[in-house]
Design an enzyme around this catalytic site. Structure first.
Site, PDB file in Angstrom:
ATOM      1  N   VAL A 101       0.806  -1.226   0.000  1.00 37.54           N
ATOM      2  CA  VAL A 101       0.000   0.000   0.000  1.00 37.54           C
ATOM      3  C   VAL A 101       0.838   1.275   0.000  1.00 37.54           C
ATOM      4  CG1 VAL A 101      -2.041  -1.027   1.105  1.00 37.54           C
ATOM      5  CG2 VAL A 101      -0.286   0.059   2.527  1.00 37.54           C
TER       6      VAL A 101
ATOM      7  N   TYR B  82       3.568   6.983  15.192  1.00 37.69           N
ATOM      8  CA  TYR B  82       2.296   6.287  14.927  1.00 37.69           C
ATOM      9  C   TYR B  82       1.132   7.276  15.026  1.00 37.69           C
ATOM     10  CZ  TYR B  82      -1.296   2.586  15.343  1.00 37.69           C
ATOM     11  OH  TYR B  82      -2.390   1.769  15.162  1.00 37.69           O
TER      12      TYR B  82
HETATM   13  N1  LIG Z   1      -4.850  -4.197  16.887  1.00 33.21           N
HETATM   14  C1  LIG Z   1      -4.960  -3.044  17.528  1.00 33.21           C
HETATM   15  O1  LIG Z   1      -4.879  -2.977  18.774  1.00 33.21           O
HETATM   16  C2  LIG Z   1      -5.204  -1.772  16.771  1.00 33.21           C
HETATM   17  C3  LIG Z   1      -5.575  -0.623  17.491  1.00 33.21           C
HETATM   18  C4  LIG Z   1      -5.814   0.557  16.803  1.00 33.21           C
HETATM   19  C5  LIG Z   1      -5.692   0.591  15.422  1.00 33.21           C
HETATM   20  N2  LIG Z   1      -5.319  -0.542  14.752  1.00 33.21           N
HETATM   21  C6  LIG Z   1      -5.193  -0.414  13.297  1.00 33.21           C
HETATM   22  O2  LIG Z   1      -6.006  -1.392  12.683  1.00 33.21           O
HETATM   23  C7  LIG Z   1      -5.469  -1.723  11.391  1.00 33.21           C
HETATM   24  C8  LIG Z   1      -5.411  -3.235  11.251  1.00 33.21           C
HETATM   25  O3  LIG Z   1      -4.466  -3.710  12.198  1.00 33.21           O
HETATM   26  P1  LIG Z   1      -4.499  -5.174  12.806  1.00 33.21           P
HETATM   27  O4  LIG Z   1      -4.621  -5.024  14.281  1.00 33.21           O
HETATM   28  O5  LIG Z   1      -5.444  -6.054  12.061  1.00 33.21           O
HETATM   29  O6  LIG Z   1      -2.985  -5.560  12.514  1.00 33.21           O
HETATM   30  P2  LIG Z   1      -2.360  -6.815  11.771  1.00 33.21           P
HETATM   31  O7  LIG Z   1      -0.890  -6.665  11.951  1.00 33.21           O
HETATM   32  O8  LIG Z   1      -3.015  -8.040  12.239  1.00 33.21           O
HETATM   33  O9  LIG Z   1      -2.777  -6.561  10.268  1.00 33.21           O
HETATM   34  C9  LIG Z   1      -2.189  -5.539   9.502  1.00 33.21           C
HETATM   35  C10 LIG Z   1      -2.122  -6.032   8.083  1.00 33.21           C
HETATM   36  O10 LIG Z   1      -1.509  -5.006   7.300  1.00 33.21           O
HETATM   37  C11 LIG Z   1      -0.694  -5.653   6.338  1.00 33.21           C
HETATM   38  N3  LIG Z   1       0.321  -4.720   5.856  1.00 33.21           N
HETATM   39  C12 LIG Z   1       1.313  -4.132   6.568  1.00 33.21           C
HETATM   40  N4  LIG Z   1       2.061  -3.367   5.773  1.00 33.21           N
HETATM   41  C13 LIG Z   1       1.519  -3.443   4.531  1.00 33.21           C
HETATM   42  C14 LIG Z   1       1.854  -2.872   3.266  1.00 33.21           C
HETATM   43  N5  LIG Z   1       2.910  -2.066   3.108  1.00 33.21           N
HETATM   44  N6  LIG Z   1       1.063  -3.169   2.210  1.00 33.21           N
HETATM   45  C15 LIG Z   1       0.014  -4.018   2.327  1.00 33.21           C
HETATM   46  N7  LIG Z   1      -0.331  -4.598   3.491  1.00 33.21           N
HETATM   47  C16 LIG Z   1       0.410  -4.318   4.570  1.00 33.21           C
HETATM   48  C17 LIG Z   1      -0.089  -6.829   7.096  1.00 33.21           C
HETATM   49  O11 LIG Z   1       0.439  -7.834   6.224  1.00 33.21           O
HETATM   50  C18 LIG Z   1      -1.273  -7.308   7.923  1.00 33.21           C
HETATM   51  O12 LIG Z   1      -2.033  -8.281   7.240  1.00 33.21           O
HETATM   52  C19 LIG Z   1      -4.108  -1.030  11.316  1.00 33.21           C
HETATM   53  O13 LIG Z   1      -4.235   0.126  10.535  1.00 33.21           O
HETATM   54  C20 LIG Z   1      -3.804  -0.679  12.770  1.00 33.21           C
HETATM   55  O14 LIG Z   1      -2.959   0.443  12.874  1.00 33.21           O
HETATM   56  C21 LIG Z   1      -5.085  -1.709  15.383  1.00 33.21           C
END
Ligand SMILES: NC(=O)c1ccc[n+]([C@@H]2O[C@H](COP(=O)([O-])OP(=O)(O)OC[C@H]3O[C@@H](n4cnc5c(N)ncnc54)[C@H](O)[C@@H]3O)[C@@H](O)[C@H]2O)c1
Length: 243
Positions: A46, A137
């Site tokens: 992305v 972040y």
């Molecule tokens: N889990 C939490 O506590 C939490 C809290 C707040 C926000 N978020 C946000 O939620 C969203 C999803 O996170 P998650 O918890 O499912 O994390 P996760 O690590 O399980 O999933 C993130 C996904 O993003 C993909 N990814 C990373 N870099 C990439 C790139 N350059 N191109 C394409 N894909 C890429 C990874 O392969 C992974 O599948 C994120 O934006 C994260 O910042 C998560």
């Protein structure tokens, strides 16, 4: 979280699961298939414009119509401006902020042609508040919230809605990764208890609890919701909380 969101979308036609980790994307595709939906894995970075554009083109060549787009990819690093490696800025901003921008660029060209579409980005509570050791972040997620508000203003007149969901701590592989990297500073092995203790509802969230809000925002039930910022945080950011 990405997987849960895709599952929710299974009812709406062909789902494109875009991820740089193709095995993970395929796993989600299989789950959607098992649930009676149809999906395709789209390997893409992305943070790279050509890669995102090519993924949208591949999706359309397979019969997909990008009409509800949910940029969800994200990475997390912590540190202060004094001790965090400089590379973290480009890395985190590249995926979390530029990634959403590049996805919007590809999606909105299509939305404008059709005069319809819904864009729901996943930011974080770090997109609306500061958090110690989270400067990079937080900056990346504030960028997403700002971008979404502008998209809502620019394209609302065409009937295209843009919203952003801001989760607090959710039980996903990102939390496991965080615990492995930084658990010592944030509750050690009891990392999930550490986070749960900061939530009035007394637990961390489930991915499906974020996905259901995305599902709502993408649906006609949210036809008058545009430019909104939805916290999904169990009340963690409602005010000072003392357990
Ligand atoms: N889990 C939490 O506590 C939490 C809290 C707040 C926000 N978020 C946000 O939620 C969203 C999803 O996170 P998650 O918890 O499912 O994390 P996760 O690590 O399980 O999933 C993130 C996904 O993003 C993909 N990814 C990373 N870099 C990439 C790139 N350059 N191109 C394409 N894909 C890429 C990874 O392969 C992974 O599948 C994120 O934006 C994260 O910042 C998560």
């Amino acid at each position: 979280m990405g997987r849960a969101i895709c599952m929710r979308f299974a009812a709406h036609g062909l789902v494109g699961v875009l991820d740089r980790n193709c095995d993970g994307a395929r796993e989600t595709v299989d789950l959607i298939g098992a649930a009676g939906g149809s999906a395709v894995a789209l390997e893409a970075d992305v943070a790279d414009a050509a890669s995102v554009d090519a993924a949208f083109e591949r999706f359309e060549a397979m019969g997909g119509i990008p009409q509800m787009v949910v940029p969800c990819a994200g990475i997390e690093r912590i540190g202060t401006v004094v001790d965090e490696p400089l590379e973290d800025w480009d890395l985190v901003m590249g995926v979390n902020a530029k990634g959403v921008y590049l996805t919007a660029r590809a999606a909105f060209r299509r939305f404008v042609e059709r005069r319809s579409g819904s864009f729901v980005a996943i930011a974080s509570d770090a997109g609306v508040l500061g958090s110690s050791q989270y400067g990079v972040y937080c900056a990346s997620k504030h960028a997403v919230v700002g971008l979404i508000r502008c998209l809502a203003l620019d394209f609302g007149p065409l009937g295209i809605r843009s919203n952003v969901v801001c989760p607090y701590t959710i039980d996903t592989p990102m939390l496991d990764d965080f615990t492995a990297r930084y658990g010592g500073e944030y509750g050690g092995q009891e990392n999930s208890d550490f986070w749960a203790d900061s939530v009035p509802l007394g637990r961390i969230g489930e991915a499906d609890e974020v996905a259901s809000v995305v599902d709502f925002l993408s649906s006609p039930a949210a036809s008058y919701v545009n430019g909104s910022v939805y916290l999904v945080d169990g009340g963690a950011n409602a005010g000072a909380y003392h357990r």
